[in-house]
Design a protein around this motif. Sequence first.
Motif, short mmCIF file in Angstrom:
data_model
loop_
_atom_site.label_atom_id
_atom_site.label_comp_id
_atom_site.label_asym_id
_atom_site.label_seq_id
_atom_site.Cartn_x
_atom_site.Cartn_y
_atom_site.Cartn_z
N LEU A 290 -7.92 -4.64 -6.71
CA LEU A 290 -7.83 -4.24 -5.31
C LEU A 290 -6.52 -3.49 -5.06
CD1 LEU A 290 -8.72 -4.52 -2.29
CD2 LEU A 290 -7.46 -6.68 -2.30
N LYS A 291 -6.61 -2.43 -4.31
CA LYS A 291 -5.42 -1.66 -3.96
C LYS A 291 -4.91 -2.08 -2.58
CE LYS A 291 -5.21 1.06 -7.58
NZ LYS A 291 -4.07 1.02 -8.54
N LEU A 292 -3.63 -2.36 -2.50
CA LEU A 292 -2.98 -2.67 -1.24
C LEU A 292 -1.96 -1.58 -0.94
CD1 LEU A 292 -2.26 -6.52 -1.44
CD2 LEU A 292 -4.23 -5.36 -0.42
N LEU A 307 6.32 -9.32 3.62
CA LEU A 307 5.83 -8.00 3.25
C LEU A 307 4.40 -7.85 3.76
CD1 LEU A 307 8.06 -8.85 1.08
CD2 LEU A 307 7.06 -7.09 -0.35
N SER A 308 4.13 -6.72 4.41
CA SER A 308 2.80 -6.46 4.97
C SER A 308 2.12 -5.33 4.22
CB SER A 308 2.92 -6.09 6.45
OG SER A 308 3.48 -7.14 7.20
N PHE A 309 0.81 -5.52 3.98
CA PHE A 309 0.00 -4.53 3.28
C PHE A 309 -1.30 -4.32 4.05
CE2 PHE A 309 2.59 -6.73 0.16
CZ PHE A 309 3.03 -5.73 -0.69
N ARG A 310 -1.94 -3.21 3.75
CA ARG A 310 -3.28 -2.97 4.26
C ARG A 310 -4.22 -2.87 3.07
NH1 ARG A 310 -5.62 -1.59 8.90
NH2 ARG A 310 -3.58 -1.33 9.88
N ALA A 311 -5.29 -3.68 3.09
CA ALA A 311 -6.25 -3.70 1.99
C ALA A 311 -7.13 -2.46 2.04
CB ALA A 311 -7.10 -4.96 2.05
N GLY A 312 -7.38 -1.87 0.85
CA GLY A 312 -8.24 -0.70 0.77
C GLY A 312 -9.69 -1.03 1.02
N ARG A 313 -10.08 -2.26 0.83
CA ARG A 313 -11.42 -2.72 1.17
C ARG A 313 -11.28 -4.14 1.71
NH1 ARG A 313 -13.35 -6.49 -2.19
NH2 ARG A 313 -12.29 -6.79 -4.19
N MET A 314 -12.35 -4.69 2.24
CA MET A 314 -12.26 -6.03 2.81
C MET A 314 -11.98 -7.05 1.71
SD MET A 314 -12.42 -5.75 5.99
CE MET A 314 -12.64 -7.45 6.49
N LEU A 315 -10.95 -7.81 1.90
CA LEU A 315 -10.55 -8.84 0.95
C LEU A 315 -11.00 -10.19 1.48
CD1 LEU A 315 -8.71 -9.71 -1.51
CD2 LEU A 315 -6.88 -9.92 0.17
N ARG A 316 -11.60 -11.01 0.63
CA ARG A 316 -12.05 -12.33 1.03
C ARG A 316 -11.14 -13.39 0.43
NH1 ARG A 316 -18.23 -13.00 -0.35
NH2 ARG A 316 -17.69 -15.08 0.42
N PHE A 317 -10.67 -14.31 1.26
CA PHE A 317 -9.88 -15.42 0.75
C PHE A 317 -9.95 -16.57 1.74
CE2 PHE A 317 -6.94 -13.11 3.44
CZ PHE A 317 -6.18 -14.11 4.06
N ASP A 318 -9.64 -17.75 1.25
CA ASP A 318 -9.53 -18.92 2.11
C ASP A 318 -8.07 -19.19 2.39
OD1 ASP A 318 -12.29 -19.45 2.19
OD2 ASP A 318 -12.21 -20.48 0.26
N ALA A 319 -7.76 -19.67 3.57
CA ALA A 319 -6.38 -19.96 3.94
C ALA A 319 -5.78 -20.96 2.95
CB ALA A 319 -6.32 -20.53 5.35
N LEU A 323 -2.77 -14.59 -4.27
CA LEU A 323 -3.17 -13.38 -4.97
C LEU A 323 -2.15 -13.07 -6.05
CD1 LEU A 323 -1.08 -11.04 -3.84
CD2 LEU A 323 -2.63 -11.03 -1.90
N GLU A 324 -2.58 -12.27 -7.01
CA GLU A 324 -1.66 -11.82 -8.08
C GLU A 324 -1.38 -10.34 -7.85
OE1 GLU A 324 -1.42 -12.80 -12.72
OE2 GLU A 324 -2.98 -11.35 -12.26
N LEU A 325 -0.11 -10.02 -7.63
CA LEU A 325 0.31 -8.67 -7.26
C LEU A 325 1.01 -8.01 -8.44
CD1 LEU A 325 0.53 -6.66 -4.84
CD2 LEU A 325 2.79 -7.65 -4.42
N GLU A 326 0.57 -6.82 -8.75
CA GLU A 326 1.16 -6.07 -9.86
C GLU A 326 2.11 -5.00 -9.33
OE1 GLU A 326 0.00 -3.73 -13.98
OE2 GLU A 326 -1.58 -4.26 -12.55
N VAL A 327 3.33 -4.99 -9.89
CA VAL A 327 4.32 -3.98 -9.54
C VAL A 327 4.78 -3.33 -10.84
CG1 VAL A 327 6.51 -3.46 -8.41
CG2 VAL A 327 5.07 -5.33 -7.55
N PRO A 328 4.17 -2.22 -11.24
CA PRO A 328 4.57 -1.57 -12.50
C PRO A 328 6.03 -1.13 -12.44
CG PRO A 328 2.48 -0.70 -11.68
CD PRO A 328 3.07 -1.51 -10.57
#
Length: 520
Positions: A290-292, A307-319, A323-328
Amino acid sequence: MTAVTAAWNRLLAFVGRYSMYRLVLIALGLLTVISLILSLFDAVTPSPLALIVTFVVLNVVCVLVDLVGQRLTGRAWRYESSLITAGILLFVLYPTVEPMGLVGIAIAGAVASASKYVIAWRGRHIVNPAAFGATALSVITALSGAYALGAAGWWVGTPGLAAPVILLGFFVVARADKLRPVLLFLVIALVVAAVRVSLAFAGVGQAIDAGQLLTTVLWSSPFFFLGAFMFSEPLTQPPRRWQQYIVAVVVGVLAGAPLTVGTLTFGPEAAVVVGNLVAFAFAYATRASLKLTFLGREQLTPSVEELSFRAGRMLRFDAGQYLELEVPHAHADSRGTRREFSIVSAPEELPVVKVAMRRGSQSSYKKALAAIEPGAELSVTGVWGDFVLPAKTSVPVLMVAAGIGVTPFVSQLRHLRREGGARDVVFVYVASGAEELAFRQDLEDAGIPVIVFTRDEPTDLPAHWTWAKGVRLDADGLVQVVPDIASRHAYISGPPGLIADLAPALEKAQGLTTDAFSGY
């Protein structure tokens, strides 16, 4: 029990220093060296030359196919992924120096690496590459009748390698946080295999003694290696623990009693592939690259920012999930370019997704994340976690947060407020100082009792907040401030050391769910 909990948390802190890729690669490298040494004394079946030649062929093929696949798909080349695929296949396939056998090994390696790009969903592979490559080779050999190509041999299942596989595999499983699903898989597979072997001997009128059965099923089985290095792969596991248990049962049964279709017998490698497909059925909606898009950051305390992001598509998660975030970035440290973050925002806030980070000792990852500018796109490999509130809203809850460990609770409280849910919640907040109490407004809006452990007394505390003045932050202190802990389901998010210190009190709770982290 407390000593065991403390030891386990120390182990998590140790393995947490390495990325999953790096730790698996180190473990496979050590197993390869050990196997080569054992082969010099005929303690394993393959010869030293066969091991070396097969090792070279697998690594060359996997690296080349991955280079082509990543060039075609536009992904960055992950050499560790290529080497891990080759390393696993080395122990699953039978090493050889025969030309046709090496052709078969090359086919398995090529199919394994290609499956990462062909059998994929939204940028993530669906099946374990090594398991699929080995399965494909076995099918090709059986259907073509070209038996010289070879097939999966699982020579790793030998008494000489049992101890190294179990020890090194234990570190890998701990890093993946898959100990319980792997143990369930092992129990199922070993029991099913023991029954199958016993019935086979009985069918020919022979008896098998306990020692022989133990050697055959336990020390000479491939299950320890399969569980640690293939079944436990995080990217092919479903997000919830109960789903992982179902997959463990499926793989355990099929690995312990391989299916036979006509002349084709599907080995343990095929059991992994079937388990991967079951896992995908559970998680196809969340399993994706998923791209943020980064929107911006807000300083919450002197050391914490959101940090705030906007998801490129609808992301589903439970409160409460992460998530695992990649920062090359160049010159990544031993933990690599990915980190796990609890999601701060509530599911109702989508497509905006928020996480928080603590600024401090600067790892290469944290420096890279601090340098990103609005508009930058980062990848999320998926959403996981069982740090979610009980389904029954009548269950009283205790939330214990230390520092940045407050983040999953913020998501839960925001979710409860938005859905209008009412729960009996007591919140214990541990921070280094009053100025480090992040997300105060969210806690105030929740209207729940909050007990604060800080060195200095916070000012302007709401009426339902209490400063634990003079109370020591240990098991006795926790019981003192939360006397009805035995009636509550306890949730704690914080460093492993704190969890170990509070373990005697937490074990008195009606239930316990932990979310340990070792920093990044």
